[in-house]
Design a protein around this motif. Structure first.
Motif, PDB file in Angstrom:
ATOM      1  N   UNK A  28       0.815  -1.410  -0.352  1.00  0.00           N
ATOM      2  CA  UNK A  28       0.030  -0.167  -0.042  1.00  0.00           C
ATOM      3  C   UNK A  28       0.726   1.357  -0.144  1.00  0.00           C
ATOM      4  N   UNK A  29       0.401   2.368  -0.378  1.00  0.00           N
ATOM      5  CA  UNK A  29       1.223   3.796  -0.609  1.00  0.00           C
ATOM      6  C   UNK A  29       1.291   4.089   0.402  1.00  0.00           C
ATOM      7  N   UNK A  30      -0.322   4.306   1.573  1.00  0.00           N
ATOM      8  CA  UNK A  30       0.698   4.634   2.977  1.00  0.00           C
ATOM      9  C   UNK A  30       1.912   3.558   3.349  1.00  0.00           C
ATOM     10  N   UNK A  31       1.930   2.572   3.454  1.00  0.00           N
ATOM     11  CA  UNK A  31       2.983   2.364   4.142  1.00  0.00           C
ATOM     12  C   UNK A  31       4.227   2.414   3.466  1.00  0.00           C
ATOM     13  N   UNK A  32       4.420   2.076   2.278  1.00  0.00           N
ATOM     14  CA  UNK A  32       6.109   2.506   1.830  1.00  0.00           C
ATOM     15  C   UNK A  32       5.924   4.259   2.428  1.00  0.00           C
ATOM     16  N   UNK A  33       4.903   5.185   2.410  1.00  0.00           N
ATOM     17  CA  UNK A  33       5.352   6.313   2.482  1.00  0.00           C
ATOM     18  C   UNK A  33       5.830   6.011   4.109  1.00  0.00           C
ATOM     19  N   UNK A  34       5.020   5.550   4.888  1.00  0.00           N
ATOM     20  CA  UNK A  34       5.608   5.138   6.610  1.00  0.00           C
ATOM     21  C   UNK A  34       7.088   4.755   6.785  1.00  0.00           C
ATOM     22  N   UNK A  35       7.561   3.612   5.845  1.00  0.00           N
ATOM     23  CA  UNK A  35       8.953   3.171   6.096  1.00  0.00           C
ATOM     24  C   UNK A  35       9.777   3.981   5.450  1.00  0.00           C
ATOM     25  N   UNK A  36       9.201   5.039   4.605  1.00  0.00           N
ATOM     26  CA  UNK A  36      10.386   5.824   3.581  1.00  0.00           C
ATOM     27  C   UNK A  36      10.133   7.339   4.692  1.00  0.00           C
TER      28      UNK A  36
END
Length: 123
Positions: A28-36
Motif C-alpha cells: 500500500x502507498x500509505x505503508x511505503x510512505x510510512x517506511x520512507x
C-alpha cells in the motif's frame, strides 16, 4: 550528508486491501510512505529532548510490490534551514526496481513544548 535506510518484508498487513487504500494484495502507498518516513527519522541525530514532525510529503509510488517482497527505503538529508529538514526518499525492492521516490519535510521540535500545546480530546 546524513542518510539512513530501513528494510521491511511486505506482509498481508502492509497491503492496500489491509490498509483500506485499495483492494489489491500489493504494498500500500500509505505503508511505503510510512517506511520512507521511518528512514527520515533514522537519518536525524537528535538529542533526547528533541523529536521531529512531518510537515510535507511528495511521493510517487511507481511499482507494485507483492506480499513477500523485501523493500528498502532510503532517506538522505538534502537541505536544512534552521529546524526544517528536507529529505530525498526512495524505496527499492530486492531486485533494484524503484518502488517509490519523493521528498519528505520534517521540522525538529522540542518534545515537551510541542506536546504541551496540544489539548486533550474531549476537554
Amino acid at each position: 550528508m546524513d542518510t539512513a535506510t530501513v528494510t521491511h518484508l511486505v506482509t498481508a498487513d502492509d497491503t492496500a486491501r489491509a490498509l483500506g487504500s485499495g483492494d489489491l494484495d500489493v504494498l500500500a502507498t500509505p505503508r511505503v510512505l510510512a517506511w520512507c518516513e521511518e528512514a527520515t527519522c533514522a537519518a536525524l541525530d537528535l538529542d533526547a529532548a528533541q523529536t521531529s514532525v512531518g510537515t510535507r510529503v511528495d511521493l510517487e509510488h511507481l511499482a507494485a510490490s507483492p506480499v513477500g517482497a523485501r523493500v528498502t527505503a532510503t532517506a538522505t538529508v538534502v537541505h536544512t534551514d534552521g529546524r526544517l529538514v528536507r529529505f530525498q526518499v526512495a524505496a527499492h525492492d530486492a531486485g533494484g526496481t524503484l518502488v517509490a521516490t519523493g521528498e519528505v519535510r520534517r521540522v525538529v521540535v522540542d518534545r515537551e513544548r510541542f506536546l504541551a500545546r496540544i489539548a486533550p480530546v474531549g476537554d
